[in-house]
Design an enzyme around this catalytic site. Structure first.
Site, PDB file in Angstrom:
ATOM      1  N   ASP A 330      30.904 -12.129   4.929  1.00  0.00           N
ATOM      2  CA  ASP A 330      31.139 -11.586   6.269  1.00  0.00           C
ATOM      3  C   ASP A 330      32.487 -10.882   6.390  1.00  0.00           C
ATOM      4  O   ASP A 330      32.761 -10.224   7.372  1.00  0.00           O
ATOM      5  CB  ASP A 330      31.058 -12.706   7.316  1.00  0.00           C
ATOM      6  CG  ASP A 330      31.983 -13.865   7.000  1.00  0.00           C
ATOM      7  OD1 ASP A 330      32.082 -14.233   5.804  1.00  0.00           O
ATOM      8  OD2 ASP A 330      32.602 -14.409   7.918  1.00  0.00           O
ATOM      9  N   ASP A 442      54.904  -6.484  47.233  1.00  0.00           N
ATOM     10  CA  ASP A 442      55.187  -7.766  46.570  1.00  0.00           C
ATOM     11  C   ASP A 442      56.181  -8.561  47.410  1.00  0.00           C
ATOM     12  O   ASP A 442      57.334  -8.755  47.019  1.00  0.00           O
ATOM     13  CB  ASP A 442      55.745  -7.449  45.160  1.00  0.00           C
ATOM     14  CG  ASP A 442      56.063  -8.689  44.347  1.00  0.00           C
ATOM     15  OD1 ASP A 442      55.546  -9.768  44.671  1.00  0.00           O
ATOM     16  OD2 ASP A 442      56.839  -8.561  43.373  1.00  0.00           O
TER      17      ASP A 442
HETATM   18  C1  SPV Z   1      56.373 -10.239  38.757  1.00  0.00           C
HETATM   19  O1  SPV Z   1      55.806  -9.775  37.759  1.00  0.00           O
HETATM   20  O2  SPV Z   1      55.830 -10.299  39.834  1.00  0.00           O
HETATM   21  C2  SPV Z   1      57.728 -10.751  38.636  1.00  0.00           C
HETATM   22  C3  SPV Z   1      58.576 -10.266  37.554  1.00  0.00           C
HETATM   23  O3  SPV Z   1      58.108 -11.531  39.456  1.00  0.00           O
HETATM   24  S1  SPV Z   1      59.499  -8.972  38.189  1.00  0.00           S
HETATM   25  O4  SPV Z   1      58.574  -8.001  38.719  1.00  0.00           O
HETATM   26  O5  SPV Z   1      60.267  -8.452  37.084  1.00  0.00           O
HETATM   27  O6  SPV Z   1      60.326  -9.496  39.235  1.00  0.00           O
HETATM   28 MG    MG Z   2      56.859 -11.768  41.084  1.00  0.00          MG
END
Ligand code: SPV
Ligand code: MG
Length: 669
Positions: A330, A442
């Site tokens: 294989d 975020d």
């Molecule tokens: C994320 O990836 O959400 C982090 C890492 O917290 S950073 O974006 O570098 O803060």
């Molecule tokens: Mg983060």
């Protein structure tokens, strides 16, 4: 298949050696006579019935066979005219037992190594052992070969002939043609010639192919001189070493079958892959090296077990110099191909040989593999694997995943380089990428329930450990619940950052307003989380934002030691500088006082540093935090723009994965 062994002869050329028993009972090694070797070989290759013609010292021979206690059913047929006829008549005496099956025919004075039997029994058609490399013998059998089949066998043929040995595999249909002509010879009173004389008349209807065994051991013993030569060669054959490598954690019948074949070639050493090599090649081993080693060591026929530290066989082969390496076929193609090529090259350095057997791809083995995979995905097993990987490898890599498909990329992407396989050890569920995938900023806006949904999507299709970006961890009272939920789900580690209030992504640094939490508050949050968790496996990592917020190295270090004191299982130090100097300085100063607490880095900005360098400086986890998101989205934007520009999809086609590829990308389980 039945074996037919011809042992009626007198063996008078052996002198005193045959004064008390037939020739086949002559010792060829400390452990075996010619006959006991043949019979053991028959039993080992799954032949359970032996028809044996007898004559000279008939009773001694029968008693001896029974005394060997082999799993064989014997039919002894005495040739009453053994001293006046040749074996053509012995065969005819036994003919009634020889009509219902394929036959493995051998003379009782023939010694052959197992590779010869492999070749003969492996033939799909009737065959005879011949040698293209041995000189034509003056007085022994030669086979005349024409159009890929044997036309005549006898001692008198020299043209188009090869040295031949009286070892045949005969399919029933071919054999009956030959046997019937043997009958005609005997009935006509022609009983002093070879059985092959009868074959030569019907070779057009009894198709026997030559199987070239070259210079493998396959010799008759007629004289004391033959005995000496063959015994010496047999001693060499028996001292050969064989090497195989195993990475498996469970033994199935396919493994046993290949081990059985391998041990026939010599003394079998098995290299068991180290945990690290298994983890890089397949997936994390559920059973550690020592247990896998014990498992293999206790298989019958395994003489020795050694560790194989890498996928490459080179080191072990150079150290052990086995005569043979055995493997399934294989690996001829696919990702193991370069490893195979290296094996062939290393064997060539000292004259070793690769022996490959057809790979057994029984569906039940796939089923076992699936069950094993499923086990790895179970929360308890998945959760504990990050700690184990840290212990095993020292440095663990993780890549961002924010959906099932990115999880699969993190799970399955493999690169073979310099005889080693590389893959990511773990997955990072980034707040940035999870939020981005949902089209949101975020800022802890995507709530935990939604983030858990992402974890679930990824967990459903993967097995690797998960590191979860827990942002600030929220209120301590909430964090406790988050810890319990993550732990229950099978997440291995949560990383929380020492910020408070409206969190913004760290890569904004001081461009936006961000508040760092007090050491006291954050320590209390860590301690509460540690108290809440139920298992030892789950890890809480404290992320220090001092360098991001330009509060200085001392602040970062003070916090690091305080957080470890509060119970943090690991420290993540973050920086948004391209230059890794401040990260290196932190790692060095932290390690001066703390040699064990794992250090995590996210080299998005300081991305020139290699994993090896991080490891050498004392870092333990490297997280590639956003690369799948940052490569995926531009490709999608480009496709959307291309369609808008051309008012059709054609121009976009070259940028796309084919429909077939996309639907086969995800295999149905
Ligand atoms: C994320 O990836 O959400 C982090 C890492 O917290 S950073 O974006 O570098 O803060
Ligand atoms: Mg983060």
């Amino acid at each position: 298949m039945k074996a037919l062994i011809l042992n009626s002869g007198l063996g008078h050329r052996m002198g005193v050696l045959t004064s008390e028993h037939p020739k086949c009972m002559t010792e060829v090694s400390p452990a075996d006579t010619i006959l006991s070797r043949q019979l053991k070989q028959c039993a080992d290759y799954g032949i359970s019935e032996v028809v044996m013609t007898t004559g000279y010292y008939d009773k001694v021979l029968v008693d001896y066979c029974n005394f060997l206690h082999l799993p064989l059913k014997f039919t002894f047929v005495n040739n009453p005219l053994y001293d006046k006829t040749n074996y053509i008549y012995s065969i005819w005496c036994a003919q009634e037992y020889l009509r219902d099956d394929d036959i493995l025919l051998m003379h009782g004075d023939l010694v052959f190594e197992n590779r010869v039997l492999d070749a003969v029994l492996g033939s799909e058609s009737s065959c005879m052992a011949v040698s293209s490399t041995l000189p034509l013998p003056e007085k022994d059998f030669k086979a005349v070969i024409k159009d890929g089949r044997i036309e005549k066998v006898g001692i008198e043929f020299f043209d188009s002939a090869m040295a031949a040995q009286p070892l045949y595999k005969l399919l029933k249909a071919d054999w009956l043609v030959w046997l019937d002509n043997i009958g005609r010879f005997c009935d006509a009173g022609t009983r002093q010639c070879y059985a092959e004389n009868a074959f030569n008349e019907v070779s057009g209807k009894c198709i026997i192919r030559p199987v070239d065994v070259q210079d493998m051991l396959c010799s008759e013993i007629d004289t004391p001189q033959d005995l000496e030569t063959v015994s010496a060669r047999l001693a060499q054959v028996s001292s050969r070493n064989v090497y195989m490598c195993f990475s498996t954690e469970y033994i199935h019948s396919g493994h046993i079958a290949i081990i059985k074949k391998a041990k026939r070639l010599g003394r079998l050493t098995i290299g068991v892959l180290s945990d690290e090599a298994v983890a890089s090649f397949k997936r994390f081993p559920l059973m550690p090296f020592e247990e896998r080693k014990a498992l293999v060591a206790n298989i019958a026929g395994v003489a020795n077990v050694v560790e194989q530290k890498t996928l490459s066989y080179a080191d072990n082969l150079r150290a052990l110099k086995p005569d043979f390496v055995v493997h399934g076929d294989d690996w001829v193609n696919g990702f193991q191909k370069p490893i195979r090529e290296e094996v062939i090259a290393v064997l060539a350095e000292y004259g070793g040989q690769l022996v490959e057997y057809p790979y057994s791809s029984d569906p039940k083995y796939k089923e076992l593999d699936k069950m094993h995979r499923a086990e790895l995905a179970m929360p308890d097993l998945r959760r504990g694997r990050l700690r184990k990987l840290l212990n095993m490898k020292g440095l663990v890599t993780a890549i961002e995943a924010h959906s099932g498909i990115t999880g699969l990329i993190a799970e399955k992407t493999t690169v073979l380089q310099d005889g080693k396989t590389y893959q990511f050890d773990a997955m990072w569920i980034s707040s940035l990428c999870d939020s981005t995938a949902k089209g949101k900023p975020d800022i802890e806006l995507v709530d935990m329930t939604s983030r858990f949904r992402t974890i679930d999507d990824i967990m459903e299709v993967t097995t690797k450990p998960i590191i979860f970006d827990g942002d600030t961890g929220g209120l301590t009272e909430h964090f406790i619940y988050t810890v319990r939920s993550l732990e229950r789900m099978g997440v291995s580690m949560v990383i929380i950052e020492d910020k408070t209030g409206l969190k913004k992504n760290s890569l904004f640094g001081t461009e936006v307003e961000q508040t760092q939490d007090s050491i006291e508050n954050f320590c209390a949050k860590i301690a509460a989380g540690k108290k809440a968790q139920k298992t030892h496996d789950f890890m809480i990592c404290a992320r220090i934002e001092s360098l991001i917020l330009e509060r200085g190295m001392d602040d970062a270090l003070t916090r690091a030691f305080a957080f470890v004191g509060a119970g943090a299982d690991a420290i993540m130090i973050h920086s948004r500088k391209k230059d890794p100097a401040e990260i290196f300085e932190f790692v060095q100063k932290f390690r001066e006082q703390d040699k064990v607490t794992p250090i995590v880095v996210v080299p998005t900005s300081f991305n020139t540093v290699t994993e090896d360098e991080f490891k050498a400086r004392g870092v333990n986890i490297v997280i590639y935090a956003n690369q799948l998101t940052r490569t995926g989205f531009p490709a999608m934007q480009d496709a959307a723009r291309t369609i808008l520009e051309h008012h059709r999809a054609k121009e976009c086609d070259d940028k796309c994965m084919s429909i077939k590829d996309i639907i086969t990308l995800i295999p149905e389980e």
